[in-house]
Scaffold this active site. Sequence first.
Site, mmCIF file in Angstrom:
data_model
loop_
_atom_site.group_PDB
_atom_site.id
_atom_site.type_symbol
_atom_site.label_atom_id
_atom_site.label_comp_id
_atom_site.label_asym_id
_atom_site.label_seq_id
_atom_site.Cartn_x
_atom_site.Cartn_y
_atom_site.Cartn_z
ATOM 1 N N ARG A 99 0.787 -1.200 0.099
ATOM 2 C CA ARG A 99 0.050 0.122 -0.072
ATOM 3 C C ARG A 99 0.972 1.284 -0.041
ATOM 4 O O ARG A 99 0.495 2.427 -0.637
ATOM 5 C CB ARG A 99 -0.815 -0.105 1.102
ATOM 6 C CG ARG A 99 -2.324 1.061 1.036
ATOM 7 C CD ARG A 99 -3.137 0.736 1.903
ATOM 8 N NE ARG A 99 -2.943 1.402 3.173
ATOM 9 C CZ ARG A 99 -3.270 2.345 3.511
ATOM 10 N NH1 ARG A 99 -4.280 3.262 2.527
ATOM 11 N NH2 ARG A 99 -3.291 3.032 4.749
ATOM 12 N N LYS B 227 11.828 5.527 14.356
ATOM 13 C CA LYS B 227 11.910 4.562 13.300
ATOM 14 C C LYS B 227 12.133 5.227 11.878
ATOM 15 O O LYS B 227 13.115 4.945 11.163
ATOM 16 C CB LYS B 227 10.798 3.638 13.454
ATOM 17 C CG LYS B 227 10.860 2.370 12.558
ATOM 18 C CD LYS B 227 10.543 2.612 11.093
ATOM 19 C CE LYS B 227 10.624 1.627 10.167
ATOM 20 N NZ LYS B 227 10.284 1.794 8.942
#
Length: 301
Positions: free
Chosen positions: A141, A229
């Site tokens: 996606r 992250k």
Amino acid sequence: MFTSNMLSLKPGAIRVYDIHMSNSNFIPAAAVDLEASLFCGQSFSWQKVEEGYLGCVDGRAILLTRAGEGHLVLCDNSGPEWGWQEYFDMHRDYLGVFAPLQNDKYVCEAYAAYNKIHVLKQPVWETLCSFIISANNNIARITRIVRALCFELGEERSVEGHVVHTFPSPENIVEAGEARLLSLGLGYRAPYLYETAQRALNYDWDALLASDYDQALDELKNFKGVGDKVADCVLLFSCNQDSAFPVDTWVQRVMNELYGIKGGHRHMRSEAARLFGEKAGIVQQTLFHAARMGLFKQYLT
DNA sequence: AGCCAGGATAGAC
DNA sequence: GTCTATCATGGC
């Protein structure tokens, strides 16, 4: 002694690499696994076509066509020649990064299966946006959204009859507006990307690239939608910070269940340096791909 | 239907 | 500083 059969490196691989480095447009198959490197979730701007791989880097249409035991690099004529050697990180000694880890069971298994995944050096703005979009999302996606962004807001380029679209500039994204981003499928990340684009309008990327790890980490986290992250991804994939160690759900599982390591970002990163060396990020990409491909299925709960 | 995906955020404490 | 509910969206 670190031998080639320990990690299943094919005999003669390094030699082939050296021979063909003299050809400035040829990427030897023995030197880098393009398939894995392009589709292991570090870049989202490449697609497979009949002749090979089609992409767009830094506003330039790129076609990598199969030729002999490798690929030829073809670019459009919109600017100076593309530095593909730098993009594909061709000058790094990957064997030298993995060789000291020959006692690490999991690294060896991963490297035996995927020993030619290179960490790409990508344009920083595109990487920043791509990984803001990556939050709590899946690679398929993310790829669709990035492609939609380029198609709707980027500029058209072509090479060898193939049409691609450039990654939209901060101006392009601000002009499009938050509602448009929502309609392209960004979901709750739409305002993140919009605010990030506003902040990026007058941003000094060179200063970011010149910063050390800690400084650049703090700076990147000032962008909306960027935590530890995502920042580590940008640092590793675009800022020459080989020690950056992105911890997503897969790497988290690997660190927790295979290495028995838990804790926050800072602790995880220092443990990664202890386990994998100062270029832990390079190792991380192979571990990530191996885990995601199910190589550690037998060890993970 | 519920869980997962290259997580980050604001709020509570 | 750490812990948690919540955030769109699509695929399985």
